[in-house]
Design an enzyme around this catalytic site. Structure first.
Site, PDB file in Angstrom:
ATOM      1  N   SER B 124       0.159  -1.107  -0.047  1.00  0.00           N
ATOM      2  CA  SER B 124       0.008  -0.068   0.085  1.00  0.00           C
ATOM      3  C   SER B 124       0.830   1.299  -0.276  1.00  0.00           C
ATOM      4  O   SER B 124       0.216   2.203  -0.170  1.00  0.00           O
ATOM      5  CB  SER B 124      -0.380  -0.273   1.089  1.00  0.00           C
ATOM      6  OG  SER B 124      -0.227   0.612   1.975  1.00  0.00           O
ATOM      7  N   LYS B 162       0.534   4.350   6.881  1.00  0.00           N
ATOM      8  CA  LYS B 162       0.161   5.037   5.670  1.00  0.00           C
ATOM      9  C   LYS B 162       0.783   7.259   6.140  1.00  0.00           C
ATOM     10  O   LYS B 162       1.522   6.987   6.739  1.00  0.00           O
ATOM     11  CB  LYS B 162      -1.422   5.262   5.982  1.00  0.00           C
ATOM     12  CG  LYS B 162      -2.177   4.415   6.070  1.00  0.00           C
ATOM     13  CD  LYS B 162      -1.476   3.674   4.228  1.00  0.00           C
ATOM     14  CE  LYS B 162      -3.070   2.413   4.223  1.00  0.00           C
ATOM     15  NZ  LYS B 162      -1.946   1.148   4.615  1.00  0.00           N
TER      16      LYS B 162
END
Lengths: 200, 200
Positions: B124, B162
């Site tokens: 990701s 993230k």
DNA sequence: TGACAAGCCACACATTTGTGTGGTATACAT
DNA sequence: ATGTATACCACACAAATGTGTGGCTTGTCA
């Protein structure tokens, strides 16, 4: 996962003092241990060292001052956290999965005589996750295998980091970025990439 | 950049031997130094130690065995090589641009009390050059700034890496991969990414 | 011609440090 | 009851280690 021999609280205190002193550079003498722990006899300390040796936690050399060596690796360790408990305000350190050994992570048991670092310039290896400014740790070697990422010396005396490819017996270099063409000119492998480090 | 006092070759050899022994755990005794360097008198070694002290390179404690301390930082260093000389078969170590300090590279002067590591799973963050299997070194913090990459605790008790974004005053998390949608659900920042390490 | 630093050595001595023997006491298991 | 482990101490001795004095060369610089 880890075999830790049972230690009595006192034995643990002795071991911890040794650990502390080793971290701070100089292992203690027998009398220094005794002084710290409140033992009035060197014999007492020797008894403790004997059990610590029997339990495999320390090594010693005969007749050498301060020659107490911990069997555990000395370099600093960073905990690897797995899942985190719900609702806890702090990291659940009980959930530590293991430790990263810093030296190990870096060099993977190699000595560091044949290791050097290159700071990466440009984006030619971006698709391999190697970005401009990253530090590449290189193990000096005159050769490498197909698909290894290597530091190579080009004819124009530039050093470049590229992936080594063999095609029908001949080696060439490939960037990890479609904007850069493969390099078929003469080159010499000077080392193999073993670690990439990036700081934010 | 660095102030290094002038050392004669012999003095350098003595210092290097001390460095070696310190790395290998136990600073040497005066006689051990003499034996290694071929000095037959302890007095000779003391002369060398005296100049090394005067030049500020070592510290000593009186009447304590092996109590030689290096003033320089102890952690190991990796040379950063710049351009390489043409035609040389070996790396031109004369071209060393500087040294990476391992501890420094890792933690950047932070202690390591508030530092932990996460092994990255998934792709990701691939567009930020963070790949599956990389080790992310995280500095524990309850908050971070816009655009920082953070470790965050989601409602389902998962920890994820993230990028933190703020849009009109509200924070959300963004992957660095177009295949992953931004995360607007509830989360808690547990730390900020300071280093990424990848081993090959 | 000094004066001075770098480089050595021998050797005596003091101190630190490790080794070893022989104790005492408590607790616990067989 | 006997053994075994833990947990101490005193003390003598040997070995390792640090200190200090007094040398002796070889160069270099003024």
């Amino acid at each position: 996962m880890e075999e830790k021999p049972y230690l009595t609280p006192k034995q643990e205190r002795v071991l911890n003092f040794i650990r502390k002193r080793v971290r701070e550079r100089l292992p203690p003498t027998i009398r220094e241990i005794g002084e710290e722990l409140g033992f009035k006899s060197t014999g007492t300390v020797r008894d403790y060292l004997k059990v610590l040796m029997q339990k495999g936690l320390v090594r010693r050399m005969n007749n050498k001052s301060r020659a107490i060596e911990l069997t555990e690796r000395a370099s600093f360790k960073i905990p690897i956290i797995g899942t985190i408990m719900a609702g806890k305000p702090n990291l659940a350190y009980e959930e530590i999965q293991g430790y990263v050994d810093a030296d190990d992570l870096f060099l993977g048991r190699l000595g560091f005589d044949d290791v050097f670092a290159l700071r990466v310039k440009g984006d030619s290896m971006i698709d391999a996750g190697i970005l401009d400014g990253d530090v590449a740790i290189i193990k000096k070697r005159p050769n490498a295998d197909n698909n290894d990422i290597v530091a190579a010396l080009l004819d124009n005396n530039e050093v470049t980091l590229k992936r080594l490819r063999s095609k029908s017996g001949k080696f060439h270099l490939e960037a990890a970025n479609a904007n850069y063409p493969p390099i078929f000119e003469e080159f010499k492998v000077i080392g193999k990439l073993i670690t990439v480090i990036r700081k934010y």
